[in-house]
Motif scaffolding. Structure first.
Motif, mmCIF file in Angstrom:
data_model
loop_
_atom_site.group_PDB
_atom_site.id
_atom_site.type_symbol
_atom_site.label_atom_id
_atom_site.label_comp_id
_atom_site.label_asym_id
_atom_site.label_seq_id
_atom_site.Cartn_x
_atom_site.Cartn_y
_atom_site.Cartn_z
ATOM 1 N N ALA A 1 -6.665 0.341 -6.985
ATOM 2 C CA ALA A 1 -6.432 1.870 -6.633
ATOM 3 C C ALA A 1 -7.805 2.519 -6.098
ATOM 4 O O ALA A 1 -8.778 2.183 -6.525
ATOM 5 C CB ALA A 1 -5.778 2.813 -7.896
ATOM 6 N N ASN B 1 0.621 -1.329 -0.080
ATOM 7 C CA ASN B 1 0.022 -0.042 0.026
ATOM 8 C C ASN B 1 0.800 1.390 -0.193
ATOM 9 O O ASN B 1 1.808 1.380 0.741
ATOM 10 C CB ASN B 1 -0.916 0.040 1.273
ATOM 11 C CG ASN B 1 -2.153 -1.082 1.054
ATOM 12 O OD1 ASN B 1 -2.256 -1.546 0.019
ATOM 13 N ND2 ASN B 1 -2.727 -1.129 2.166
ATOM 14 N N HIS B 2 0.405 2.170 -0.916
ATOM 15 C CA HIS B 2 1.221 3.610 -0.822
ATOM 16 C C HIS B 2 0.304 4.489 -1.676
ATOM 17 O O HIS B 2 -0.703 4.154 -2.262
ATOM 18 C CB HIS B 2 2.534 3.202 -1.639
ATOM 19 C CG HIS B 2 2.408 2.812 -2.906
ATOM 20 N ND1 HIS B 2 2.211 1.519 -3.549
ATOM 21 C CD2 HIS B 2 2.291 3.431 -4.239
ATOM 22 C CE1 HIS B 2 2.221 1.184 -4.535
ATOM 23 N NE2 HIS B 2 1.893 2.434 -5.211
ATOM 24 N N ARG B 3 0.706 5.644 -1.569
ATOM 25 C CA ARG B 3 -0.076 6.749 -2.300
ATOM 26 C C ARG B 3 0.813 7.471 -3.425
ATOM 27 O O ARG B 3 2.043 7.577 -3.184
ATOM 28 C CB ARG B 3 -0.121 7.689 -1.208
ATOM 29 C CG ARG B 3 -1.195 8.938 -1.652
ATOM 30 C CD ARG B 3 -1.243 9.992 -0.625
ATOM 31 N NE ARG B 3 -2.065 11.180 -0.820
ATOM 32 C CZ ARG B 3 -3.209 11.302 -1.310
ATOM 33 N NH1 ARG B 3 -4.108 10.234 -1.410
ATOM 34 N NH2 ARG B 3 -3.829 12.469 -1.610
ATOM 35 N N ARG B 4 0.183 7.478 -4.451
ATOM 36 C CA ARG B 4 0.726 8.069 -5.668
ATOM 37 C C ARG B 4 -0.019 8.806 -6.743
ATOM 38 O O ARG B 4 -1.339 8.459 -6.644
ATOM 39 C CB ARG B 4 1.566 6.940 -6.349
ATOM 40 C CG ARG B 4 2.190 7.469 -7.611
ATOM 41 C CD ARG B 4 3.092 6.424 -8.277
ATOM 42 N NE ARG B 4 4.064 5.995 -7.453
ATOM 43 C CZ ARG B 4 4.924 4.977 -7.688
ATOM 44 N NH1 ARG B 4 4.763 3.969 -8.762
ATOM 45 N NH2 ARG B 4 6.078 4.857 -6.724
ATOM 46 N N THR C 1 -4.464 6.047 -3.339
ATOM 47 C CA THR C 1 -3.957 4.937 -2.575
ATOM 48 C C THR C 1 -3.975 3.571 -3.358
ATOM 49 O O THR C 1 -5.005 3.222 -3.858
ATOM 50 C CB THR C 1 -4.628 4.761 -1.366
ATOM 51 O OG1 THR C 1 -4.593 6.138 -0.690
ATOM 52 C CG2 THR C 1 -3.803 3.642 -0.369
ATOM 53 N N GLY D 1 -2.371 -0.588 -3.929
ATOM 54 C CA GLY D 1 -1.627 -1.866 -3.272
ATOM 55 C C GLY D 1 -2.656 -3.073 -3.590
ATOM 56 O O GLY D 1 -3.584 -2.975 -4.549
ATOM 57 N N ASP E 1 1.814 3.696 -11.885
ATOM 58 C CA ASP E 1 1.891 2.725 -10.897
ATOM 59 C C ASP E 1 1.556 1.406 -11.309
ATOM 60 O O ASP E 1 0.694 1.249 -12.147
ATOM 61 C CB ASP E 1 1.120 3.191 -9.707
ATOM 62 C CG ASP E 1 1.286 2.453 -8.715
ATOM 63 O OD1 ASP E 1 1.853 3.031 -7.703
ATOM 64 O OD2 ASP E 1 0.704 1.214 -8.288
ATOM 65 N N GLY F 1 -9.478 6.173 -4.142
ATOM 66 C CA GLY F 1 -9.658 7.334 -4.101
ATOM 67 C C GLY F 1 -10.364 8.190 -4.846
ATOM 68 O O GLY F 1 -11.166 7.674 -5.794
#
Length: 372
Positions: free
Chosen positions: A303, A178-181, A289, A291, A241, A305
């Protein structure tokens, strides 16, 4: 095989044991001894010799039974056995070899014959160990390759093959945590599909979806988009991503237009079969976000958001053959694309109006105009 080689001498006559021990040690070998079959079986498991000189005629457990048990024990490595016998008839020699012996010596043991047979058996042992080592290396390589293929296969479920291979080759899948991009999200689905699926035969529905996916799938791979999911006639693709790409807006724009045109080429054939279908596309740019979600052996990469919701709402609002984009994405691609500002729209499911633009085409470079 160790150096010096370790040899186990087994004989119930102490003088025979001592003679063989002295001769072998004079040749530089390490010698271990046993005086009967039971001691021999224990010594083999405790010392793992490289070669065994085994007397046949012994009390309690004779040499033939000892070698049978050793050869049947799969936990032991390959250990050559030279049967040592006072009987010289062909029948006795054959019995020793059939029991599992690899060679034989007759008593009294000739020193020259001892040297030749010991060296020959140790060469065989060394070659066998080398082959076993190579086999283990090969098995390890094959296991690693199978693991890599399985990982690539899992990743190819939502990534272009070249991206999946890049992640696996890097040997680190933490990039999928999990990460934000910032991403560019694209939704597309068929107009009129709900009505079509309510009345069409299942075979017709599957045929249409097969043609649709077959046309769009290669384009997603071409532009190295990350395929989030298939939902019947709907698809979600995003860019930047899990591997970043600086030209994500341009890739998304070019993909959307090629998808629009590819599906438009299918529409006449669908119409001839009585299927009234079209395509709408929506795209937006923003932070999400990302993951993996799912469980063991079955996961997706997704994804979530506001940008994802906006792209989905734009897709739902798009008419047949229309590509609607958010204002932020429109600003990012206006230098290379023909954009029509549509002002603000109240999109279904959103609390506030959103600024919307229509993507028409990729601009023709000036040099191309001049050649034309």
């Amino acid at each position: 095989m160790r150096d010096p080689a370790r040899i186990l001498v087994v004989d119930d006559v102490p003088d025979n044991v001592e003679i063989l021990r002295m001769r072998l040690e004079s040749l530089g070998y390490e010698v271990v001894t046993a005086v009967d079959g039971e001691q021999a079986l224990t010594a083999v498991r405790e010392t793992l010799p490289d070669l065994i000189l085994l007397d046949i005629m012994m009390p309690r457990i004779d040499g033939l039974e000892v070698v049978r048990r050793l050869k049947a024990d799969r936990t032991l490595p390959f250990i050559p056995v030279i049967m040592v016998t006072a009987k010289t008839t062909p029948k006795d020699v054959v019995a020793g070899l059939e029991a599992g012996g690899d060679d034989y010596l007759t008593k009294p043991v000739d020193h020259g014959a001892l040297i030749v047979r010991v060296r020959a058996m140790l060469r065989i042992k060394a070659l066998h160990d080398e082959v076993q080592g190579l086999n283990r290396e090969l098995e390890a390589k094959v296991a690693a390759q199978v693991d890599e293929l399985q990982r690539v296969s899992r990743l190819r479920a939502f990534l272009a093959p070249q991206l999946a291979q890049a992640i696996v080759s890097a040997g680190d899948e933490r990039i999928l945590e999990n990460h934000r991009r910032e991403v560019v999200a694209m939704f597309c689905d068929l107009r009129g599909f709900t009505a079509f699926s309510e009345t069409a035969e299942p075979e017709d529905i599957m045929a249409v979806l097969g043609e649709y996916h077959g046309a769009v799938g290669p384009l997603i791979r071409k532009y190295e988009g990350t395929l989030d999911r298939f939902t019947g006639d709907g698809m979600m693709v995003f860019f930047n991503d899990p591997l970043p790409c600086e030209d994500a807006p341009e890739r998304a724009a070019r993909l959307s237009l090629e998808v629009r045109d590819a599906v438009a080429a299918l529409v006449p054939g669908w119409l001839r079969r009585g299927h009234r279908l079209g395509l709408g596309i929506g795209m937006a740019q923003g932070f999400a976000t990302l993951g993996r979600i799912g469980f063991e052996d079955r996961f997706d990469y997704t994804a979530i958001g506001a940008v994802i919701n906006l792209a989905a709402r734009l897709c739902a609002d798009a008419a047949d053959g229309e590509v609607l984009v958010s204002s932020r994405l429109a600003a990012a691609i206006e230098a290379i694309c023909e954009i029509e500002d549509l002002g603000e729209r109240q999109l279904k499911g959103m609390a506030r109006p959103a600024a919307v633009a229509r993507l028409r085409a990729v601009k023709t470079p000036p040099e191309a105009d001049a050649r034309g």
